[in-house]
Design a protein around this motif. Structure first.
Motif, PDB file in Angstrom:
ATOM      1  N   ALA A  21       0.858  -1.190   0.000  1.00 41.56           N
ATOM      2  CA  ALA A  21       0.000   0.000   0.000  1.00 41.56           C
ATOM      3  C   ALA A  21       0.893   1.238   0.000  1.00 41.56           C
ATOM      4  CB  ALA A  21      -0.922  -0.004   1.213  1.00 41.56           C
ATOM      5  N   PRO A  22       1.312   1.703  -1.171  1.00 46.67           N
ATOM      6  CA  PRO A  22       2.247   2.837  -1.259  1.00 46.67           C
ATOM      7  C   PRO A  22       1.714   4.095  -0.577  1.00 46.67           C
ATOM      8  CG  PRO A  22       2.024   1.733  -3.382  1.00 46.67           C
ATOM      9  CD  PRO A  22       0.949   1.172  -2.498  1.00 46.67           C
ATOM     10  N   PRO A  23       2.543   4.775   0.211  1.00 45.61           N
ATOM     11  CA  PRO A  23       2.107   6.026   0.847  1.00 45.61           C
ATOM     12  C   PRO A  23       2.048   7.156  -0.165  1.00 45.61           C
ATOM     13  CG  PRO A  23       4.420   5.621   1.300  1.00 45.61           C
ATOM     14  CD  PRO A  23       3.928   4.405   0.570  1.00 45.61           C
ATOM     15  N   ALA A  24       1.450   8.280   0.236  1.00 51.11           N
ATOM     16  CA  ALA A  24       1.331   9.431  -0.658  1.00 51.11           C
ATOM     17  C   ALA A  24       2.675  10.094  -0.909  1.00 51.11           C
ATOM     18  CB  ALA A  24       0.343  10.440  -0.066  1.00 51.11           C
ATOM     19  N   TRP A  25       3.611   9.907   0.010  1.00 52.18           N
ATOM     20  CA  TRP A  25       4.957  10.446  -0.138  1.00 52.18           C
ATOM     21  C   TRP A  25       5.875   9.383  -0.735  1.00 52.18           C
ATOM     22  CZ3 TRP A  25       7.962   7.674   3.414  1.00 52.18           C
ATOM     23  CH2 TRP A  25       7.241   7.045   4.445  1.00 52.18           C
ATOM     24  N   ALA A  26       7.097   9.779  -1.112  1.00 53.69           N
ATOM     25  CA  ALA A  26       7.985   8.866  -1.851  1.00 53.69           C
ATOM     26  C   ALA A  26       9.131   8.377  -0.964  1.00 53.69           C
ATOM     27  CB  ALA A  26       8.548   9.576  -3.074  1.00 53.69           C
ATOM     28  N   PRO A  27       9.052   7.132  -0.457  1.00 50.76           N
ATOM     29  CA  PRO A  27      10.137   6.607   0.374  1.00 50.76           C
ATOM     30  C   PRO A  27      11.226   5.914  -0.446  1.00 50.76           C
ATOM     31  CG  PRO A  27       8.312   5.063   0.386  1.00 50.76           C
ATOM     32  CD  PRO A  27       7.903   6.218  -0.505  1.00 50.76           C
ATOM     33  N   ILE A  73       1.671   0.817  10.044  1.00 49.70           N
ATOM     34  CA  ILE A  73       1.495   1.755  11.157  1.00 49.70           C
ATOM     35  C   ILE A  73       2.665   2.728  11.211  1.00 49.70           C
ATOM     36  CG2 ILE A  73       1.390   1.949  13.670  1.00 49.70           C
ATOM     37  CD1 ILE A  73      -0.058  -0.751  13.708  1.00 49.70           C
ATOM     38  N   ILE A  74       3.885   2.208  11.025  1.00 46.65           N
ATOM     39  CA  ILE A  74       5.075   3.060  11.071  1.00 46.65           C
ATOM     40  C   ILE A  74       5.086   4.031   9.887  1.00 46.65           C
ATOM     41  CG2 ILE A  74       7.591   3.097  11.058  1.00 46.65           C
ATOM     42  CD1 ILE A  74       6.297   2.099  13.656  1.00 46.65           C
ATOM     43  N   LEU A  75       4.662   3.582   8.724  1.00 45.39           N
ATOM     44  CA  LEU A  75       4.568   4.487   7.575  1.00 45.39           C
ATOM     45  C   LEU A  75       3.617   5.643   7.871  1.00 45.39           C
ATOM     46  CD1 LEU A  75       4.425   2.050   4.506  1.00 45.39           C
ATOM     47  CD2 LEU A  75       6.299   3.585   5.127  1.00 45.39           C
ATOM     48  N   GLN A  76       2.515   5.345   8.548  1.00 49.09           N
ATOM     49  CA  GLN A  76       1.557   6.393   8.911  1.00 49.09           C
ATOM     50  C   GLN A  76       2.175   7.372   9.906  1.00 49.09           C
ATOM     51  OE1 GLN A  76      -1.896   4.238  10.277  1.00 49.09           O
ATOM     52  NE2 GLN A  76      -2.209   3.242   8.296  1.00 49.09           N
ATOM     53  N   VAL A  77       2.964   6.838  10.845  1.00 53.96           N
ATOM     54  CA  VAL A  77       3.652   7.692  11.814  1.00 53.96           C
ATOM     55  C   VAL A  77       4.615   8.639  11.098  1.00 53.96           C
ATOM     56  CG1 VAL A  77       5.352   7.711  13.692  1.00 53.96           C
ATOM     57  CG2 VAL A  77       3.439   6.094  13.745  1.00 53.96           C
ATOM     58  N   ILE A  78       5.380   8.068  10.146  1.00 53.00           N
ATOM     59  CA  ILE A  78       6.349   8.885   9.393  1.00 53.00           C
ATOM     60  C   ILE A  78       5.632   9.999   8.634  1.00 53.00           C
ATOM     61  CG2 ILE A  78       8.010   8.868   7.490  1.00 53.00           C
ATOM     62  CD1 ILE A  78       8.720   5.984   8.352  1.00 53.00           C
ATOM     63  N   GLY A  79       4.571   9.654   7.934  1.00 53.69           N
ATOM     64  CA  GLY A  79       3.816  10.647   7.173  1.00 53.69           C
ATOM     65  C   GLY A  79       3.263  11.749   8.055  1.00 53.69           C
ATOM     66  N   ARG A  80       2.748  11.350   9.215  1.00 52.64           N
ATOM     67  CA  ARG A  80       2.169  12.333  10.142  1.00 52.64           C
ATOM     68  C   ARG A  80       3.243  13.244  10.752  1.00 52.64           C
ATOM     69  NH1 ARG A  80      -0.278   8.933  13.025  1.00 52.64           N
ATOM     70  NH2 ARG A  80       1.196   8.696  14.747  1.00 52.64           N
ATOM     71  N   GLU A  81       4.340  12.648  11.183  1.00 54.13           N
ATOM     72  CA  GLU A  81       5.394  13.429  11.852  1.00 54.13           C
ATOM     73  C   GLU A  81       6.111  14.376  10.896  1.00 54.13           C
ATOM     74  OE1 GLU A  81       6.263  13.584  15.059  1.00 54.13           O
ATOM     75  OE2 GLU A  81       4.640  12.231  15.639  1.00 54.13           O
ATOM     76  N   LEU A  82       6.249  13.967   9.640  1.00 53.66           N
ATOM     77  CA  LEU A  82       6.962  14.804   8.672  1.00 53.66           C
ATOM     78  C   LEU A  82       6.018  15.684   7.859  1.00 53.66           C
ATOM     79  CD1 LEU A  82       9.649  12.293   7.320  1.00 53.66           C
ATOM     80  CD2 LEU A  82       9.951  14.122   9.003  1.00 53.66           C
ATOM     81  N   GLY A  83       4.719  15.513   8.088  1.00 53.19           N
ATOM     82  CA  GLY A  83       3.752  16.295   7.338  1.00 53.19           C
ATOM     83  C   GLY A  83       3.755  15.957   5.869  1.00 53.19           C
TER      84      GLY A  83
END
Length: 252
Positions: A21-27, A241-251
């Protein structure tokens, strides 16, 4: 947002999650087993990080999809995940040294709470993560530090950790150990003006350990499954869950 995630074997859980499930940001993932990331050094003129270790070059290329070095200009933020920042170290210390108020084993040596914190801080400072944090200090982009997952509840099945089954008393001790670990890790991150995110509460059971469903079907960097007794590595569901944390913390 382009985010470089640097880790050890824990990189796999979020890489699998991002694949499913790729996040909206690019890791972009850079990882290597155990302490191999200690082989990273700075490129000249503060351009990024690289290594002369051919084995580490292999792992960087393998996990990132072909990149054997980390060019700062390619990313908007960095994440330092795991690499020795883990509550498991503090739990192991507690097996041998326990404050009087939390003592559950008469064979354990007494230690003050302050001295326990100092020892945990030093163990975190000796981690590979701290080495990477120091390396990233010469660049100005945001850095988010995340500790390794709290061990699974199945850790209590090991002889050394059977005290974890002592109900509310053990849960209180684990809650304190988690707080000590996260506080000391946050202190190290704050010294560099980095952000810090501890393990999200939804991934922690009542006894302070990770829910066993999050360690089920975890995979090694090589693609092989971990043995059923592994308590430290988590699966793609936890990685999400960690991907969601990263997205939230980094905006992101």
């Amino acid at each position: 947002m382009r985010v470089a995630i640097l880790s050890n074997s824990h990189i796999n859980m979020i890489k699998l999650a991002a694949t499913e499930a790729p996040p909206a940001w690019a890791p972009t993932f850079f990882g290597a087993p155990a302490t191999k990331m200690r082989g990273l050094v700075r490129l000249p003129r503060g351009r990024g990080l690289h290594t002369i270790d051919p084995n580490l070059k292999h792992w960087l290329s393998f996990t990132s999809g072909g990149k054997a070095s980390i060019d700062y200009s390619d990313y908007d933020a960095f994440v330092v995940l795991g690499m020795g920042l883990r509550t498991h170290r503090a739990l192991s210390l507690f097996c041998e040294f326990q404050p009087a108020a939390l003592r559950m084993n008469r064979k354990a040596r007494l230690i003050s709470e302050a001295a326990f914190r100092v020892e945990v801080r030093e163990r975190m400072r000796q981690s590979t993560a701290f080495h990477v944090m120091e390396l990233l200090a010469d660049q100005k982009r945001p850095v988010l530090v995340i500790p390794a997952p709290i061990p699974s509840q199945t850790l209590a099945d090991r002889a050394r950790y059977r005290w974890l089954k002592k109900g509310a008393v053990a849960a209180s001790a684990v809650a304190w150990i988690n707080e000590v670990t996260f506080t000391e890790c946050q202190s190290l991150a704050s010294a560099f003006n980095y952000r810090f995110a501890s393990q999200p509460p939804e991934a922690i059971g009542r006894n302070g350990l990770a829910l066993p469903e999050h360690s089920a079907a975890a995979f090694k960097l090589t693609g092989a499954g971990y043995a059923g007794t592994d308590v430290s590595h988590m699966n793609a569901a936890f990685g999400q869950i960690i991907l969601q944390v990263i997205g939230r913390e980094l905006g992101a």
